[in-house]
Enzyme design. Sequence first.
Site, PDB file in Angstrom:
ATOM      1  CB  CYS A   2      47.113  20.320 -32.443  1.00 51.64           C
ATOM      2  SG  CYS A   2      45.642  19.298 -32.504  1.00 51.64           S
ATOM      3  CG  HIS A  48      47.833  13.664 -33.123  1.00 53.58           C
ATOM      4  ND1 HIS A  48      48.203  13.662 -31.804  1.00 53.58           N
ATOM      5  CD2 HIS A  48      47.479  14.944 -33.414  1.00 53.58           C
ATOM      6  CE1 HIS A  48      48.065  14.874 -31.304  1.00 53.58           C
ATOM      7  NE2 HIS A  48      47.625  15.671 -32.262  1.00 53.58           N
TER       8      HIS A  48
END
EC number: 2.7.1.-
Length: 688
Positions: free
Chosen positions: A460, A612
């Site tokens: 990620c 995030h």
Amino acid sequence: MFKKLFGQLQRIGKALMLPVAILPAAGILLAFGNAMHNEQLVEIAPWLKNDIIVMISSVMEAAGQVVFDNLPLLFAVGTALGLAGGDGVAALAALVGYLIMNATMGKVLHITIDDIFSYAKGAKELSQAAKEPAHALVLGIPTLQTGVFGGIIMGALAAWCYNKFYNITLPPFLGFFAGKRFVPIVTSVVAIATGVLLSFAWPPIQDGLNSLSNFLLNKNLTLTTFIFGIIERSLIPFGLHHIFYSPFWFEFGSYTNHAGELVRGDQRIWMAQLKDGVPFTAGAFTTGKYPFMMFGLPAAAFAIYKNARPERKKVVGGLMLSAGLTAFLTGITEPLEFSFLFVAPVLYGIHVLLAGTSFLVMHLLGVKIGMTFSGGFIDYILYGLLNWDRSHALLVIPVGIVYAIVYYFLFDFAIRKFKLKTPGREDEETEIRNSSVAKLPFDVLDAMGGKENIKHLDACITRLRVEVVDKSKVDVAGIKALGASGVLEVGNNMQAIFGPKSDQIKHDMAKIMSGEITKPSETTVTEEMSDEPVHVEALGTTDIYAPGVGQIIPLSEVPDQVFAGKMMGDGIGFIPEKGEIVAPFDGTVKTIFPTKHAIGLESESGVEVLIHIGIDTVKLNGEGFESLINVDEKVTQGQPLMKVNLAYLKAHAPSIVTPMIITNLENKELVIEDVQDADPGKLIMTVK
């Protein structure tokens, strides 16, 4: 499946903190109100007998007691709010559902007011001791005694109804009841079904809880206190300790107060005994916190400071002083515990065992001190010293001194013996291998044990995720030397924190493993991400505003070890309440992850911020996200960046908590504002 269950448990544990957070205020009112007509205190200060003072103290005591008397309702509302992202409709649905559930159980089981009250001396008096303790009067409703469990069950169901139906569409003639208005309606139906089900399922559960309670509290209480202390501390890193201690504090054990009411749970019993002025028999599952929170952990902080390198002592000293003082005064220990949890787990193991012995020793000495928030000095004064003759609170001081000595010497010995990298003892400078940017994916693959050792590869925006066949073949030090700011190991799952270049490294590693890339010149890792340090010092001062409407939480409470451990940098956690993420300052969009779950921004003064959205949302592959901007686009503070389907995220991701990280803080100072409720115009951080 386990990961999803773990994520749900974390969310439930976090939700339980909302009703628990109310207890300190109620406890303070109850403690001061009770203390103001404490016989010893009245002898010292006769003016407390004044009618006005007596009335004030009575009001304070009653105001605090009513909160403890209605804990199940508070847990229902609080759990619903926590699991539904703070929406008030879920809280209303939980309130309605809780009332309907109790009314249903009362009717199904034919419970009447006479099962709750007895008649004596010509008046109606509450006499639970002479009646069936499985029954209770809840807000005027004769019903089954489900305690806080009933509240949590209904709160969770109300939150599920909200997340499932809050945006439902109905035929035009029923349009008024569409959307959020439908949630209390469907919750009412669910509450009826739940009430019927619990009418038959809960009595055996009650019998089981009572049997477990009797075994733990009456037959083997000494050993139970030790085990309780160990498990409660062990669950702190996972955020699941709230779930574990709730039954002990709010359900196990029973006591009939002077009003004839049946009170359940160690904490609630202690508060009832405080009000009644009787000797304390409760407190076995609270008292053990005081010695290690007020004395042990601050001493551990001093040991960490003492073992820091001379040039790092000033920085570490400030950190440890702040964390140690917080633990001593308030009993909030996470800042200190997280400072050594990840870098020296053996110290946390020592801490867990000592915490267990603290509960054991306090029980053996007969010390009984309640608490509402945590085992700090403030609670010690309110619930210990003000009732020293009944609580034996003075014994905490000599025991605490012994624990301070034990903590200090054990931590000091372990740090030196095992060369633990506690704060201030980190390697002075990680050696950077002579590896060109293009060769980095090859070197990372080798450090992971080679192609044959890779079982699954993913990434990620913050980390490279690799499941390996044999963890012993992984060169963790080598991965850090290649530029990873940290490596997290969970079983055979390795997470290497390479920051924004993680996805490029993963892409090239996959190509190397498939044979599509055979030499460094064919890799795609860019020059700007390599030999130069990942972090660039920010210039100037930058005000950072909230990225949307929601709640601000400490970074340490983010349910992800990488973010909570500040491996990516410092910052805050944000719980969005509306599906729109906005720019926190004027600047430039530097990165948008392909799955749209993370955005990298750079302010005009050079501060780099990573937003995030949610935890493990990379696995959603972009579902639930709609990007409103492009890379290299200039943005202004408050400009919408991303639309987010919060309902979808709540259903498919472990958490919607959104870390907001400063990735290039370096030697700058980060000032975090004391803000909980946030909106796009509210200042939350400043980089100086």
